[in-house]
Write a protein that holds these residues in place. Sequence first.
Motif, PDB file in Angstrom:
ATOM      1  N   PRO A 172       0.718  -1.268  -0.098  1.00 50.54           N
ATOM      2  CA  PRO A 172      -0.008   0.153   0.122  1.00 50.54           C
ATOM      3  C   PRO A 172       0.762   1.212  -0.189  1.00 50.54           C
ATOM      4  O   PRO A 172       2.183   1.147   0.386  1.00 50.54           O
ATOM      5  CB  PRO A 172      -0.725   0.027   1.287  1.00 50.54           C
ATOM      6  N   ASP A 173       0.391   2.367  -0.390  1.00 54.84           N
ATOM      7  CA  ASP A 173       0.817   3.572  -0.343  1.00 54.84           C
ATOM      8  C   ASP A 173       0.603   4.198   1.094  1.00 54.84           C
ATOM      9  O   ASP A 173       1.391   5.112   1.450  1.00 54.84           O
ATOM     10  CB  ASP A 173       0.324   4.690  -1.399  1.00 54.84           C
ATOM     11  N   LEU A 174      -0.293   3.942   1.756  1.00 50.82           N
ATOM     12  CA  LEU A 174      -0.717   4.415   2.880  1.00 50.82           C
ATOM     13  C   LEU A 174      -1.022   3.413   3.872  1.00 50.82           C
ATOM     14  O   LEU A 174      -1.934   2.482   3.710  1.00 50.82           O
ATOM     15  CB  LEU A 174      -1.794   5.450   2.985  1.00 50.82           C
ATOM     16  N   ILE A 175      -0.548   3.384   4.984  1.00 45.24           N
ATOM     17  CA  ILE A 175      -0.818   2.524   6.251  1.00 45.24           C
ATOM     18  C   ILE A 175      -1.221   3.267   7.475  1.00 45.24           C
ATOM     19  O   ILE A 175      -0.512   4.285   7.872  1.00 45.24           O
ATOM     20  CB  ILE A 175       0.581   1.455   6.558  1.00 45.24           C
ATOM     21  N   ILE A 176      -2.452   2.912   7.963  1.00 45.61           N
ATOM     22  CA  ILE A 176      -2.876   3.702   9.257  1.00 45.61           C
ATOM     23  C   ILE A 176      -2.800   2.642  10.441  1.00 45.61           C
ATOM     24  O   ILE A 176      -3.280   1.522  10.279  1.00 45.61           O
ATOM     25  CB  ILE A 176      -4.539   4.112   9.049  1.00 45.61           C
ATOM     26  N   ALA A 177      -2.050   3.169  11.408  1.00 43.49           N
ATOM     27  CA  ALA A 177      -1.791   2.312  12.484  1.00 43.49           C
ATOM     28  C   ALA A 177      -2.414   2.519  13.900  1.00 43.49           C
ATOM     29  O   ALA A 177      -2.009   4.003  14.352  1.00 43.49           O
ATOM     30  CB  ALA A 177      -0.206   2.041  12.656  1.00 43.49           C
ATOM     31  N   ASP A 178      -3.693   2.266  14.053  1.00 36.93           N
ATOM     32  CA  ASP A 178      -4.435   2.583  15.231  1.00 36.93           C
ATOM     33  C   ASP A 178      -3.958   1.924  16.723  1.00 36.93           C
ATOM     34  O   ASP A 178      -4.097   0.899  16.980  1.00 36.93           O
ATOM     35  CB  ASP A 178      -5.913   2.253  15.074  1.00 36.93           C
ATOM     36  N   GLU A 179      -3.102   2.768  17.409  1.00 36.96           N
ATOM     37  CA  GLU A 179      -2.455   2.359  18.549  1.00 36.96           C
ATOM     38  C   GLU A 179      -1.866   0.740  18.408  1.00 36.96           C
ATOM     39  O   GLU A 179      -2.520  -0.157  19.319  1.00 36.96           O
ATOM     40  CB  GLU A 179      -3.517   2.640  19.712  1.00 36.96           C
ATOM     41  N   PRO A 180      -0.876   0.745  17.587  1.00 35.27           N
ATOM     42  CA  PRO A 180      -0.654  -0.729  17.317  1.00 35.27           C
ATOM     43  C   PRO A 180      -0.039  -1.448  18.390  1.00 35.27           C
ATOM     44  O   PRO A 180       0.242  -2.786  18.476  1.00 35.27           O
ATOM     45  CB  PRO A 180       0.185  -0.728  15.974  1.00 35.27           C
ATOM     46  N   THR A 181       0.516  -0.598  19.552  1.00 35.96           N
ATOM     47  CA  THR A 181       1.221  -1.336  20.595  1.00 35.96           C
ATOM     48  C   THR A 181       0.437  -1.222  22.057  1.00 35.96           C
ATOM     49  O   THR A 181       0.960  -1.696  23.053  1.00 35.96           O
ATOM     50  CB  THR A 181       2.765  -0.600  20.694  1.00 35.96           C
ATOM     51  N   THR A 182      -0.764  -1.073  21.813  1.00 35.59           N
ATOM     52  CA  THR A 182      -1.450  -0.893  23.095  1.00 35.59           C
ATOM     53  C   THR A 182      -1.603  -2.239  24.051  1.00 35.59           C
ATOM     54  O   THR A 182      -1.315  -2.010  25.295  1.00 35.59           O
ATOM     55  CB  THR A 182      -2.861  -0.478  22.742  1.00 35.59           C
ATOM     56  N   ALA A 183      -1.718  -3.135  23.449  1.00 37.23           N
ATOM     57  CA  ALA A 183      -2.021  -4.520  24.387  1.00 37.23           C
ATOM     58  C   ALA A 183      -0.588  -5.021  24.495  1.00 37.23           C
ATOM     59  O   ALA A 183      -0.573  -6.110  24.951  1.00 37.23           O
ATOM     60  CB  ALA A 183      -2.912  -5.458  23.450  1.00 37.23           C
ATOM     61  N   LEU A 184       0.419  -4.539  24.169  1.00 39.18           N
ATOM     62  CA  LEU A 184       1.887  -5.274  24.262  1.00 39.18           C
ATOM     63  C   LEU A 184       2.707  -4.669  25.451  1.00 39.18           C
ATOM     64  O   LEU A 184       2.484  -3.495  25.793  1.00 39.18           O
ATOM     65  CB  LEU A 184       2.559  -5.123  23.002  1.00 39.18           C
ATOM     66  N   ASP A 185       3.621  -5.591  25.946  1.00 38.60           N
ATOM     67  CA  ASP A 185       4.626  -5.107  26.884  1.00 38.60           C
ATOM     68  C   ASP A 185       5.683  -4.053  26.101  1.00 38.60           C
ATOM     69  O   ASP A 185       5.509  -4.121  24.958  1.00 38.60           O
ATOM     70  CB  ASP A 185       5.230  -6.360  27.738  1.00 38.60           C
ATOM     71  N   VAL A 186       6.219  -3.518  27.294  1.00 39.69           N
ATOM     72  CA  VAL A 186       7.028  -2.267  26.705  1.00 39.69           C
ATOM     73  C   VAL A 186       8.285  -2.762  25.670  1.00 39.69           C
ATOM     74  O   VAL A 186       8.556  -1.957  24.771  1.00 39.69           O
ATOM     75  CB  VAL A 186       7.883  -1.694  27.918  1.00 39.69           C
TER      76      VAL A 186
END
Length: 326
Positions: A172-186
Amino acid sequence: MALLEVQNLVIDIPTDAGVLHAVSGISFSLERGETLAIVGESGSGKSLTSLALMDLLPRRAQRKADRIAFDGTDLQSISASGMRKLRGNRMAMIFQEPMTSLNPSYTIGNQLMEALTCHRRVPAKEARDRAIHLLEKVGITAADKRMGQYPHQLSGGLRQRVMIAMALMCGPDLIIADEPTTALDVTIQAQILHLIADLQKEFGMAVILITHDLGVVARVADKVGVMYAGRLVETGSARDVFKDPRHPYTRGLLECIPVPGRTQPGMPLGAIRGQVPNLIGKLEGCAFRNRCDFAAGECAGTIPLAAPTPAHDVRCVRLPALEATA
């Protein structure tokens, strides 16, 4: 020409108590290869903005805008079938929680291959080879074996990597990442963010990163939009916004972050008093004024967009008072 142009986007949701003004007239643009981070508290309208761009809003939500254009294509006038050809093909999305975004009834391989076979009509073997290649690219070992597994058989970090691979299937030309790390540890969060940044450079994609974590933004974004109560209250380059924040809400967010070498152990962090206002009904003036230490009577009136420096916009009428305390 910008890859993505959004002018005066409004999202209203009718409720039994009245109309919820979830997003109130936001505008931004994004060039090819750029990363725009949209930050703000939960409930500020960040995720709804991303869903509006993909035409995935809830059925009752009403989207209006002066212009929403992707690579010159008007996304408001395009047909549903035309949008389906763009979505997942030239515009892709990494959703917030991969366990609810991946279908538990299908293997990882089936879900990865589906995007390519639907949009490009390629043979199954070619789609499978592409899926395995991208799984390896996002750091998943034994990719051939993973193709036959189901989502519940993978850890949260692996599922998030699968979602990234899925978004990349059609280049794709555009990727929208909606809080992609919310459920993951640091530690996994850092890996995912570095991965997205590396893949962006390799594939030349534009990225919209939706997050509430300003620490994340500082590492990966070119431009920043600070969102509060459905409005963009400050926009500019990441350097300008972090080095010289002008809106009191932006300052409040930054004061909540511990700074290595400056914040001493046991030292209290900043906090923004009060709560986000109710967005149901007519909203007048600055929505942040009831939580702002610089608020005055003029904050109850119309709040024009000011530009203290080129390409750095702030929606605040108290800039002189704020500059005195910079």
